[in-house]
Design a protein around this motif. Structure first.
Motif, PDB file in Angstrom:
ATOM      1  N   LYS A   1       0.834  -1.207   0.000  1.00 30.84           N
ATOM      2  CA  LYS A   1       0.000   0.000   0.000  1.00 30.84           C
ATOM      3  C   LYS A   1       0.869   1.257   0.000  1.00 30.84           C
ATOM      4  CE  LYS A   1      -3.657   2.457   2.350  1.00 30.84           C
ATOM      5  NZ  LYS A   1      -4.592   2.539   3.444  1.00 30.84           N
ATOM      6  N   GLU A   2       1.923   1.247   0.819  1.00 29.02           N
ATOM      7  CA  GLU A   2       2.819   2.410   0.871  1.00 29.02           C
ATOM      8  C   GLU A   2       3.514   2.627  -0.468  1.00 29.02           C
ATOM      9  OE1 GLU A   2       5.466   1.883   4.182  1.00 29.02           O
ATOM     10  OE2 GLU A   2       3.850   2.030   5.639  1.00 29.02           O
ATOM     11  N   ILE A   3       3.920   1.557  -1.116  1.00 29.97           N
ATOM     12  CA  ILE A   3       4.560   1.670  -2.424  1.00 29.97           C
ATOM     13  C   ILE A   3       3.558   2.177  -3.451  1.00 29.97           C
ATOM     14  CG2 ILE A   3       5.635   0.375  -4.312  1.00 29.97           C
ATOM     15  CD1 ILE A   3       6.718  -1.534  -2.087  1.00 29.97           C
ATOM     16  N   PHE A   4       2.359   1.617  -3.424  1.00 33.53           N
ATOM     17  CA  PHE A   4       1.300   1.995  -4.371  1.00 33.53           C
ATOM     18  C   PHE A   4       0.968   3.483  -4.269  1.00 33.53           C
ATOM     19  CE2 PHE A   4      -3.131   2.508  -5.638  1.00 33.53           C
ATOM     20  CZ  PHE A   4      -3.150   1.863  -6.865  1.00 33.53           C
ATOM     21  N   GLU A   5       0.864   3.968  -3.044  1.00 28.17           N
ATOM     22  CA  GLU A   5       0.477   5.364  -2.832  1.00 28.17           C
ATOM     23  C   GLU A   5       1.665   6.320  -2.809  1.00 28.17           C
ATOM     24  OE1 GLU A   5      -1.773   5.205   0.801  1.00 28.17           O
ATOM     25  OE2 GLU A   5      -3.523   4.316  -0.193  1.00 28.17           O
ATOM     26  N   GLY A   6       2.857   5.785  -2.575  1.00 27.55           N
ATOM     27  CA  GLY A   6       4.037   6.634  -2.434  1.00 27.55           C
ATOM     28  C   GLY A   6       4.977   6.533  -3.604  1.00 27.55           C
ATOM     29  N   GLU A   7       6.075   5.823  -3.383  1.00 28.79           N
ATOM     30  CA  GLU A   7       7.174   5.718  -4.354  1.00 28.79           C
ATOM     31  C   GLU A   7       6.703   5.329  -5.752  1.00 28.79           C
ATOM     32  OE1 GLU A   7      11.017   2.805  -5.101  1.00 28.79           O
ATOM     33  OE2 GLU A   7       9.952   2.680  -3.219  1.00 28.79           O
ATOM     34  N   GLY A   8       5.783   4.386  -5.836  1.00 30.94           N
ATOM     35  CA  GLY A   8       5.312   3.919  -7.139  1.00 30.94           C
ATOM     36  C   GLY A   8       4.397   4.902  -7.839  1.00 30.94           C
ATOM     37  N   ASN A   9       3.729   5.746  -7.070  1.00 31.36           N
ATOM     38  CA  ASN A   9       2.765   6.719  -7.581  1.00 31.36           C
ATOM     39  C   ASN A   9       1.698   6.058  -8.459  1.00 31.36           C
ATOM     40  OD1 ASN A   9       1.671   9.293  -7.709  1.00 31.36           O
ATOM     41  ND2 ASN A   9       2.776   9.800  -9.578  1.00 31.36           N
ATOM     42  N   CYS A  10       1.391   4.820  -8.177  1.00 27.65           N
ATOM     43  CA  CYS A  10       0.393   4.061  -8.944  1.00 27.65           C
ATOM     44  C   CYS A  10      -1.000   4.662  -8.775  1.00 27.65           C
ATOM     45  CB  CYS A  10       0.371   2.609  -8.484  1.00 27.65           C
ATOM     46  SG  CYS A  10       1.992   1.825  -8.378  1.00 27.65           S
ATOM     47  N   ILE A  11      -1.225   5.230  -7.607  1.00 29.42           N
ATOM     48  CA  ILE A  11      -2.541   5.776  -7.270  1.00 29.42           C
ATOM     49  C   ILE A  11      -2.955   6.924  -8.198  1.00 29.42           C
ATOM     50  CG2 ILE A  11      -1.772   7.477  -5.559  1.00 29.42           C
ATOM     51  CD1 ILE A  11      -4.194   6.384  -3.824  1.00 29.42           C
ATOM     52  N   ALA A  12      -1.993   7.502  -8.902  1.00 28.96           N
ATOM     53  CA  ALA A  12      -2.316   8.583  -9.835  1.00 28.96           C
ATOM     54  C   ALA A  12      -3.180   8.078 -10.990  1.00 28.96           C
ATOM     55  CB  ALA A  12      -1.035   9.209 -10.375  1.00 28.96           C
ATOM     56  N   CYS A  13      -3.028   6.808 -11.352  1.00 28.90           N
ATOM     57  CA  CYS A  13      -3.770   6.264 -12.498  1.00 28.90           C
ATOM     58  C   CYS A  13      -4.713   5.114 -12.146  1.00 28.90           C
ATOM     59  CB  CYS A  13      -2.796   5.769 -13.563  1.00 28.90           C
ATOM     60  SG  CYS A  13      -1.761   7.074 -14.249  1.00 28.90           S
ATOM     61  N   HIS A  14      -4.521   4.499 -10.981  1.00 26.98           N
ATOM     62  CA  HIS A  14      -5.314   3.324 -10.600  1.00 26.98           C
ATOM     63  C   HIS A  14      -6.024   3.556  -9.270  1.00 26.98           C
ATOM     64  CE1 HIS A  14      -3.371   0.864 -13.701  1.00 26.98           C
ATOM     65  NE2 HIS A  14      -2.231   1.425 -13.336  1.00 26.98           N
ATOM     66  N   LYS A  15      -7.285   3.186  -9.220  1.00 27.85           N
ATOM     67  CA  LYS A  15      -8.079   3.241  -7.985  1.00 27.85           C
ATOM     68  C   LYS A  15      -8.537   1.815  -7.658  1.00 27.85           C
ATOM     69  CE  LYS A  15      -7.767   7.687  -7.966  1.00 27.85           C
ATOM     70  NZ  LYS A  15      -6.565   8.201  -7.406  1.00 27.85           N
ATOM     71  N   PRO A  16      -8.876   1.553  -6.409  1.00 31.91           N
ATOM     72  CA  PRO A  16      -9.274   0.192  -6.034  1.00 31.91           C
ATOM     73  C   PRO A  16     -10.465  -0.361  -6.825  1.00 31.91           C
ATOM     74  CG  PRO A  16      -8.775   1.441  -4.075  1.00 31.91           C
ATOM     75  CD  PRO A  16      -8.741   2.409  -5.226  1.00 31.91           C
ATOM     76  N   ASP A  17     -11.512   0.456  -7.001  1.00 33.84           N
ATOM     77  CA  ASP A  17     -12.738  -0.104  -7.561  1.00 33.84           C
ATOM     78  C   ASP A  17     -13.293   0.626  -8.789  1.00 33.84           C
ATOM     79  OD1 ASP A  17     -13.421   2.184  -6.223  1.00 33.84           O
ATOM     80  OD2 ASP A  17     -14.985   1.269  -5.009  1.00 33.84           O
ATOM     81  N   GLN A  18     -12.506   1.501  -9.378  1.00 33.36           N
ATOM     82  CA  GLN A  18     -12.986   2.187 -10.582  1.00 33.36           C
ATOM     83  C   GLN A  18     -11.843   2.490 -11.537  1.00 33.36           C
ATOM     84  OE1 GLN A  18     -14.848   5.818  -9.313  1.00 33.36           O
ATOM     85  NE2 GLN A  18     -12.958   6.759  -8.648  1.00 33.36           N
ATOM     86  N   LYS A  19     -12.170   2.477 -12.826  1.00 39.52           N
ATOM     87  CA  LYS A  19     -11.182   2.810 -13.852  1.00 39.52           C
ATOM     88  C   LYS A  19     -11.026   4.322 -13.885  1.00 39.52           C
ATOM     89  CE  LYS A  19     -10.348   2.522 -18.818  1.00 39.52           C
ATOM     90  NZ  LYS A  19      -9.028   1.981 -18.890  1.00 39.52           N
ATOM     91  N   VAL A  20      -9.787   4.777 -13.852  1.00 35.91           N
ATOM     92  CA  VAL A  20      -9.508   6.210 -13.982  1.00 35.91           C
ATOM     93  C   VAL A  20      -8.751   6.331 -15.305  1.00 35.91           C
ATOM     94  CG1 VAL A  20      -8.441   8.225 -12.893  1.00 35.91           C
ATOM     95  CG2 VAL A  20      -9.417   6.451 -11.479  1.00 35.91           C
TER      96      VAL A  20
END
Length: 123
Positions: free
Chosen positions: A38-57
């Motif tokens: 979770k920390e990697i997803f939201e932090g270093e990886g910055n994955c959260i900018a394009c991916h959300k848990p339950d919806q396509k962004v």
């Protein structure tokens, strides 16, 4: 002569003690580190900018990614290392390619933690 032997013994003991300390500290430090997907997803990886848990962004949702990779027995880690082709939404591959510089620099442990985090959303 006795003084020399005592002196050499003392130096040997002291030098052996100093060599052992850093090794002990390193093993404690290495085992104390636990990587969080979770920390990697939201932090270093910055994955959260394009991916959300339950919806396509911009990219597919984590639920969709996890579900498809499980069903097709794919490896998210291999994809993030750019060692396998995309299987979720190949049309978005060119956008994702810009992030491989980040994911390729991650350790196997970090990538596996990220993969586990993504799979935690699949049903």
């Amino acid at each position: 002569m006795k003084k020399n032997i005592i002196f050499i013994s003392l130096i040997t003991l002291v030098s052996c003690k100093n060599e052992m300390k850093p090794k002990e500290e390193q093993s404690v430090d290495a085992s104390a580190v636990k990587v969080s997907g979770k920390e990697i997803f939201e932090g270093e990886g910055n994955c959260i900018a394009c991916h959300k848990p339950d919806q396509k962004v911009i990219g597919p949702s984590l639920q969709e990614i996890g579900k498809i990779y499980k069903a097709k027995k794919g490896s998210i880690v291999s994809f993030l290392q750019e060692q396998s082709d995309p299987i979720v939404d190949p049309s978005q591959y060119d956008i994702m390619k810009t992030n491989f510089a980040i994911t390729k620099s991650m350790s196997d442990e970090e990538l596996e933690a990220l993969e586990d985090y993504i799979y935690s959303f699949s049903k």
